[in-house]
Write a protein that holds these residues in place. Structure first.
Motif, PDB file in Angstrom:
ATOM      1  N   GLU A 153      59.151  37.096  27.398  1.00 59.35           N
ATOM      2  CA  GLU A 153      58.561  37.529  28.664  1.00 59.35           C
ATOM      3  C   GLU A 153      57.359  38.427  28.381  1.00 59.35           C
ATOM      4  OE1 GLU A 153      60.994  38.961  32.244  1.00 59.35           O
ATOM      5  OE2 GLU A 153      60.181  40.824  31.406  1.00 59.35           O
ATOM      6  N   PHE A 154      56.384  38.354  29.254  1.00 56.21           N
ATOM      7  CA  PHE A 154      55.226  39.237  29.159  1.00 56.21           C
ATOM      8  C   PHE A 154      54.587  39.326  30.531  1.00 56.21           C
ATOM      9  CE2 PHE A 154      53.644  34.983  28.603  1.00 56.21           C
ATOM     10  CZ  PHE A 154      52.475  34.965  29.328  1.00 56.21           C
ATOM     11  N   SER A 155      53.706  40.291  30.676  1.00 54.11           N
ATOM     12  CA  SER A 155      52.950  40.443  31.917  1.00 54.11           C
ATOM     13  C   SER A 155      51.468  40.498  31.609  1.00 54.11           C
ATOM     14  CB  SER A 155      53.367  41.727  32.650  1.00 54.11           C
ATOM     15  OG  SER A 155      54.725  41.700  32.982  1.00 54.11           O
ATOM     16  N   VAL A 156      50.669  40.250  32.623  1.00 56.74           N
ATOM     17  CA  VAL A 156      49.214  40.405  32.560  1.00 56.74           C
ATOM     18  C   VAL A 156      48.764  41.094  33.838  1.00 56.74           C
ATOM     19  CG1 VAL A 156      48.783  38.414  31.053  1.00 56.74           C
ATOM     20  CG2 VAL A 156      48.823  38.091  33.533  1.00 56.74           C
ATOM     21  N   ALA A 157      47.705  41.869  33.739  1.00 55.21           N
ATOM     22  CA  ALA A 157      47.124  42.537  34.914  1.00 55.21           C
ATOM     23  C   ALA A 157      45.844  41.802  35.278  1.00 55.21           C
ATOM     24  CB  ALA A 157      46.848  44.000  34.610  1.00 55.21           C
ATOM     25  N   ILE A 158      45.770  41.313  36.497  1.00 52.09           N
ATOM     26  CA  ILE A 158      44.625  40.540  36.971  1.00 52.09           C
ATOM     27  C   ILE A 158      43.748  41.423  37.856  1.00 52.09           C
ATOM     28  CG2 ILE A 158      43.912  38.482  38.268  1.00 52.09           C
ATOM     29  CD1 ILE A 158      45.505  37.719  35.833  1.00 52.09           C
ATOM     30  N   ILE A 159      42.459  41.506  37.504  1.00 53.55           N
ATOM     31  CA  ILE A 159      41.522  42.256  38.337  1.00 53.55           C
ATOM     32  C   ILE A 159      41.176  41.425  39.570  1.00 53.55           C
ATOM     33  CG2 ILE A 159      40.600  43.562  36.372  1.00 53.55           C
ATOM     34  CD1 ILE A 159      38.099  41.726  36.504  1.00 53.55           C
ATOM     35  N   PRO A 160      40.705  42.056  40.642  1.00 54.00           N
ATOM     36  CA  PRO A 160      40.398  41.308  41.871  1.00 54.00           C
ATOM     37  C   PRO A 160      39.420  40.153  41.664  1.00 54.00           C
ATOM     38  CG  PRO A 160      40.464  43.647  42.353  1.00 54.00           C
ATOM     39  CD  PRO A 160      40.588  43.515  40.855  1.00 54.00           C
ATOM     40  N   TYR A 161      38.411  40.289  40.805  1.00 48.27           N
ATOM     41  CA  TYR A 161      37.447  39.210  40.575  1.00 48.27           C
ATOM     42  C   TYR A 161      38.148  37.975  40.022  1.00 48.27           C
ATOM     43  CZ  TYR A 161      33.628  36.424  38.793  1.00 48.27           C
ATOM     44  OH  TYR A 161      32.781  35.375  38.545  1.00 48.27           O
ATOM     45  N   THR A 162      38.990  38.149  39.019  1.00 49.83           N
ATOM     46  CA  THR A 162      39.711  37.023  38.415  1.00 49.83           C
ATOM     47  C   THR A 162      40.672  36.405  39.416  1.00 49.83           C
ATOM     48  OG1 THR A 162      39.523  38.054  36.236  1.00 49.83           O
ATOM     49  CG2 THR A 162      41.190  36.326  36.482  1.00 49.83           C
ATOM     50  N   LEU A 163      41.331  37.241  40.196  1.00 49.39           N
ATOM     51  CA  LEU A 163      42.255  36.735  41.214  1.00 49.39           C
ATOM     52  C   LEU A 163      41.532  35.830  42.204  1.00 49.39           C
ATOM     53  CD1 LEU A 163      45.247  36.979  42.157  1.00 49.39           C
ATOM     54  CD2 LEU A 163      44.464  38.774  43.697  1.00 49.39           C
ATOM     55  N   GLU A 164      40.368  36.248  42.637  1.00 39.72           N
ATOM     56  CA  GLU A 164      39.615  35.498  43.648  1.00 39.72           C
ATOM     57  C   GLU A 164      38.959  34.239  43.096  1.00 39.72           C
ATOM     58  OE1 GLU A 164      38.250  34.208  47.148  1.00 39.72           O
ATOM     59  OE2 GLU A 164      39.652  35.866  46.863  1.00 39.72           O
ATOM     60  N   ASN A 165      38.557  34.263  41.828  1.00 42.22           N
ATOM     61  CA  ASN A 165      37.763  33.170  41.267  1.00 42.22           C
ATOM     62  C   ASN A 165      38.536  32.207  40.378  1.00 42.22           C
ATOM     63  OD1 ASN A 165      34.813  33.623  42.126  1.00 42.22           O
ATOM     64  ND2 ASN A 165      35.568  35.649  41.600  1.00 42.22           N
ATOM     65  N   THR A 166      39.856  32.302  40.390  1.00 41.83           N
ATOM     66  CA  THR A 166      40.718  31.358  39.680  1.00 41.83           C
ATOM     67  C   THR A 166      41.852  30.945  40.613  1.00 41.83           C
ATOM     68  OG1 THR A 166      42.257  33.011  38.784  1.00 41.83           O
ATOM     69  CG2 THR A 166      40.247  32.556  37.485  1.00 41.83           C
ATOM     70  N   ASN A 167      42.675  30.009  40.177  1.00 41.77           N
ATOM     71  CA  ASN A 167      43.794  29.632  41.040  1.00 41.77           C
ATOM     72  C   ASN A 167      44.976  30.589  40.931  1.00 41.77           C
ATOM     73  OD1 ASN A 167      44.884  28.721  38.615  1.00 41.77           O
ATOM     74  ND2 ASN A 167      44.854  26.564  39.188  1.00 41.77           N
ATOM     75  N   PHE A 168      44.790  31.735  40.281  1.00 41.03           N
ATOM     76  CA  PHE A 168      45.813  32.788  40.325  1.00 41.03           C
ATOM     77  C   PHE A 168      46.061  33.229  41.771  1.00 41.03           C
ATOM     78  CE2 PHE A 168      45.805  33.306  35.778  1.00 41.03           C
ATOM     79  CZ  PHE A 168      47.051  33.855  35.510  1.00 41.03           C
TER      80      PHE A 168
END
Length: 194
Positions: A153-168
């Motif tokens: 198991e692992f986690s990642v922190a997504i910044i707002p730019y990456t969240l908006e510009n990928t299918n995350f």
């Protein structure tokens, strides 16, 4: 070879099954710059362009690829992360990504924080793939930094730019994702098992 820096989102416009293969047709804003035989990463899976028509192109995925990735779950209308192959001499803004997915993972938790979103993933640890704190991981083709590294198991922190510009931005708890572990970590893991 890729970097894990997503160029654009594409839309699946057609899916055609042929024997054990599937042909995916994708609409993207860089189709007019593509050529036949060019490699493009689709949610982190390297596939070869086999035809181009107007603003769409088609790639083929074989049985082995379909078994190891989420491609067989694609549906018409899905948004997918796209990246063209890296140009020699360009900056490596992400990390070294081969476009060869190791296996699928599952999104087990999503937590919104002030300024970021924490996504947690689980995966089958039998494959001997590992993550390390502050190491690199590719999820659906996106180069990310690992936090909270554990055995499977692992986690990642997504910044707002990456969240908006990928299918995350569309990812939900329980969704399957494509995982490509850091190539250097894979070699070290393999060597330590000899």
């Amino acid at each position: 070879m890729f970097t894990g820096i997503i160029e654009t989102l594409g839309t699946i416009t057609n899916i055609k099954k042929e024997k054990d293969n599937i042909h995916l047709t994708v609409k993207s804003n860089f189709t007019n710059e593509l050529k036949i035989d060019q490699s493009v990463a689709h949610n982190g899976v390297c596939l070869t362009v086999v035809s181009i028509k107007d603003d769409t192109y088609t790639v083929t995925a074989i049985k082995e690829t379909l078994e190891k990735t989420t491609l067989k779950d694609f549906e018409i209308g899905n948004l997918i992360n796209l990246e063209r192959g890296m140009k020699l001499g360009d900056r490596l803004d992400g990390h070294i990504v081969q476009g060869h997915v190791d296996h699928k993972g599952i999104c087990s938790n999503i937590k919104t924080e002030e300024g970021s979103t924490i996504f947690t993933f689980t995966y089958d640890s039998k494959s001997n793939n590992v993550t390390i704190e502050k190491g690199s991981i590719t999820i659906n083709g996106v180069s990310l930094t690992v936090i909270n590294s554990k055995k499977n198991e692992f986690s990642v922190a997504i910044i707002p730019y990456t969240l908006e510009n990928t299918n995350f931005k569309l990812l939900k708890k329980g969704d399957n994702v494509n995982l490509e572990f850091d190539v250097i970590g894979k070699y070290i893991s393999k060597l330590s098992n000899f």
